[in-house]
Motif scaffolding. Sequence first.
Motif, mmCIF file in Angstrom:
data_model
loop_
_atom_site.group_PDB
_atom_site.id
_atom_site.type_symbol
_atom_site.label_atom_id
_atom_site.label_comp_id
_atom_site.label_asym_id
_atom_site.label_seq_id
_atom_site.Cartn_x
_atom_site.Cartn_y
_atom_site.Cartn_z
ATOM 1 N N PHE A 81 0.901 -1.172 0.000
ATOM 2 C CA PHE A 81 0.000 0.000 0.000
ATOM 3 C C PHE A 81 0.930 1.210 0.000
ATOM 4 O O PHE A 81 2.110 1.080 0.355
ATOM 5 C CB PHE A 81 -0.927 -0.007 1.231
ATOM 6 C CG PHE A 81 -0.197 -0.082 2.544
ATOM 7 C CD1 PHE A 81 0.141 1.055 3.251
ATOM 8 C CD2 PHE A 81 0.196 -1.317 3.068
ATOM 9 C CE1 PHE A 81 0.838 0.980 4.448
ATOM 10 C CE2 PHE A 81 0.889 -1.405 4.261
ATOM 11 C CZ PHE A 81 1.213 -0.248 4.960
ATOM 12 N N HIS A 126 -3.052 8.112 8.390
ATOM 13 C CA HIS A 126 -2.518 7.651 7.103
ATOM 14 C C HIS A 126 -1.878 8.838 6.402
ATOM 15 O O HIS A 126 -2.456 9.421 5.488
ATOM 16 C CB HIS A 126 -3.624 7.031 6.239
ATOM 17 C CG HIS A 126 -3.906 5.615 6.616
ATOM 18 N ND1 HIS A 126 -4.806 4.821 5.940
ATOM 19 C CD2 HIS A 126 -3.405 4.837 7.598
ATOM 20 C CE1 HIS A 126 -4.835 3.615 6.495
ATOM 21 N NE2 HIS A 126 -4.004 3.607 7.506
ATOM 22 N N ASP A 133 4.670 3.174 8.465
ATOM 23 C CA ASP A 133 3.687 2.098 8.311
ATOM 24 C C ASP A 133 3.828 1.632 6.867
ATOM 25 O O ASP A 133 3.417 2.344 5.938
ATOM 26 C CB ASP A 133 2.292 2.669 8.605
ATOM 27 C CG ASP A 133 1.183 1.633 8.544
ATOM 28 O OD1 ASP A 133 1.423 0.521 8.035
ATOM 29 O OD2 ASP A 133 0.060 1.948 8.993
ATOM 30 N N ASP A 151 2.341 -5.923 6.447
ATOM 31 C CA ASP A 151 1.864 -4.614 6.897
ATOM 32 C C ASP A 151 2.423 -4.403 8.298
ATOM 33 O O ASP A 151 1.943 -5.011 9.260
ATOM 34 C CB ASP A 151 0.322 -4.622 6.904
ATOM 35 C CG ASP A 151 -0.260 -3.270 7.288
ATOM 36 O OD1 ASP A 151 0.505 -2.319 7.475
ATOM 37 O OD2 ASP A 151 -1.508 -3.181 7.386
ATOM 38 N N HIS A 195 -6.793 -5.776 11.128
ATOM 39 C CA HIS A 195 -7.594 -6.302 10.022
ATOM 40 C C HIS A 195 -6.956 -7.578 9.515
ATOM 41 O O HIS A 195 -5.799 -7.874 9.829
ATOM 42 C CB HIS A 195 -7.663 -5.259 8.892
ATOM 43 C CG HIS A 195 -6.317 -4.691 8.504
ATOM 44 N ND1 HIS A 195 -5.471 -5.350 7.640
ATOM 45 C CD2 HIS A 195 -5.660 -3.573 8.890
ATOM 46 C CE1 HIS A 195 -4.361 -4.634 7.493
ATOM 47 N NE2 HIS A 195 -4.441 -3.556 8.253
ATOM 48 N N HIS A 238 -5.575 -5.142 3.260
ATOM 49 C CA HIS A 238 -6.824 -5.310 4.029
ATOM 50 C C HIS A 238 -7.528 -6.458 3.317
ATOM 51 O O HIS A 238 -8.280 -6.244 2.384
ATOM 52 C CB HIS A 238 -7.702 -4.065 3.981
ATOM 53 C CG HIS A 238 -7.142 -2.903 4.745
ATOM 54 N ND1 HIS A 238 -7.826 -1.731 4.911
ATOM 55 C CD2 HIS A 238 -5.973 -2.737 5.408
ATOM 56 C CE1 HIS A 238 -7.090 -0.886 5.633
ATOM 57 N NE2 HIS A 238 -5.961 -1.477 5.932
ATOM 58 N N GLU A 296 -2.278 -3.496 15.616
ATOM 59 C CA GLU A 296 -1.679 -2.178 15.419
ATOM 60 C C GLU A 296 -2.288 -1.085 16.301
ATOM 61 O O GLU A 296 -2.922 -0.159 15.808
ATOM 62 C CB GLU A 296 -1.772 -1.777 13.946
ATOM 63 C CG GLU A 296 -3.133 -1.986 13.291
ATOM 64 C CD GLU A 296 -3.126 -1.605 11.808
ATOM 65 O OE1 GLU A 296 -2.626 -0.530 11.478
ATOM 66 O OE2 GLU A 296 -3.638 -2.390 11.000
ATOM 67 N N GLU A 327 2.924 -2.075 14.942
ATOM 68 C CA GLU A 327 2.085 -3.064 14.244
ATOM 69 C C GLU A 327 2.890 -4.301 13.870
ATOM 70 O O GLU A 327 3.998 -4.196 13.334
ATOM 71 C CB GLU A 327 1.524 -2.434 12.963
ATOM 72 C CG GLU A 327 0.725 -3.390 12.092
ATOM 73 C CD GLU A 327 0.159 -2.710 10.849
ATOM 74 O OE1 GLU A 327 0.653 -1.628 10.477
ATOM 75 O OE2 GLU A 327 -0.773 -3.268 10.255
HETATM 76 N N1 GLY Z 1 -1.202 -0.188 7.429
HETATM 77 C C1 GLY Z 1 -2.064 0.492 6.553
HETATM 78 C C2 GLY Z 1 -3.485 0.139 6.751
HETATM 79 O O1 GLY Z 1 -3.822 -0.699 7.558
HETATM 80 O O2 GLY Z 1 -4.331 0.705 6.085
#
Ligand code: GLY
Length: 473
Positions: free
Chosen positions: A219, A231, A248, A260, A343, A350, A392, A432
């Motif tokens: 991402f 973010h 991140d 992630d 998630h 995700h 996280e 995280e």
């Molecule tokens: N680590 C980025 C997110 O969970 O959207």
Amino acid sequence: MFTKEVYVERRNKLKKEMNSGIGLFPANPDASFNYPANIYHYRQDSHFSYFFGINHPGFCGLIDFESGEELLFGNDYDIDDIIWMGEQPSVARQAAEVGINATLAYSELGNWISKAMQQGRVIHYLPPYRSKLMIEMGRMLGMPGHEVKAGASIPLIKAVVKLKEIKDDLEISEIEKAVDVAWLMHTTAMKMAKPGLIEQEIAGTIEGIALAHGGPVSFPVILSINGQTLHNHYHGNVLTEGRMLVVDAGAELPSLYSSDITRTIPVGGKFNARQKDIYEIVLKANMESIKATAPGLPYRDMHFVAARIIAEGLKSVGLMKGNTDDAVAAGAHTLFFPHGLGHMLGMDVHDMEGLGENHVGYDEETKRSDQFGTAYLRMGKRLKAGMVMTNEPGIYFIPALIDKFRNEKKFMDFVNYDKVEQFKDFGGIRIEDDILVTEQGHRILGRPIPKTVAEVEATASEQRDWLKIKGVY
Ligand code: GLY
């Protein structure tokens, strides 16, 4: 790509879940960057890839859930394409590599679907997310493109979630490899986080590490000294002593499995006393909620393990007050921790979120909360062995949110606003990891990435040494 048996087995399992109709699985089309021939790096649709493995546009897979028939639609390339692209395997060969014997030209797909619909067959498909595909599917299904998404098949969504939420050893090994790439990305960021650097220099370097391992980042890199913005994709700030850098970021492998990971780094290598106090609270929330992770428990419970530790810790440094359980029940912790614990992670960072968060993270038993902050929890339902979750937690001092809650006189019994005011320049901290739920409990995936204060400070005090990094490859 895995062996053909993997894809055959995945499709067979899906056939067992779906007993009628036809499943339509289009590959992702190319996406143009600034003019049609200048395209983004190609990214296959994760569901097409899961069941059909091929990493090219211009395909569509079909499964007849009644007869068991499987068909791959696609066009062989001609000499004009080969001049630009090199020799390409035929559609038949690519189909055979994933265990499919029957192929047809892509131009036959529309007719094939119309005929099936005329015979009263139900066409099941997953919600498309690219407008080019919505238009194309609308044309084939005889409906306006903008209505295609609403017609996605709930039974197919549920069946796909049921299969994909449990990762097998092959998938877990891929995710671990992606975490290992993230290890290099994050330890490199730690070594680079020196005063005077611009965020983009670090963001670009770690994105390059992902590319150097065969895939893009999973991402867009989140990297900022303004970590209070959850973010933050702006990478233009200069790092200064006394700030912390939230990173991140994760890698996607050619197999599309991803990592992630988040770490928070003191610029220059040493946390100050105030930063250390808050860091230790987030670390405890992360480690204790990981420790509590086990099959059979709702992930929402892990979220509240972290929330209680955050509230208790913030009380210990004078930022919150009152009874911890009452504070968490009222949602007072959400001023500092306004998001969910984590998630699912898989081929999408995700995982499967495009199928609808409520289909993935919630079920008949577990419904989404409507409380601010807790409502953002992407995963609330019970865990099963084989699920891969992110963990996280974070603490953030978001000036606009502090002002809003204070003006609204929210949580006056639980928040020491006068003290919180002094933290408006603090930023944020998030930690995280990627966690596999096992029969016995859980396992943190991949090579351990420095996380304690001592580990992060030790790594952040090292100089970035390209020769040493190269030795790690
Ligand atoms: N680590 C980025 C997110 O969970 O959207």
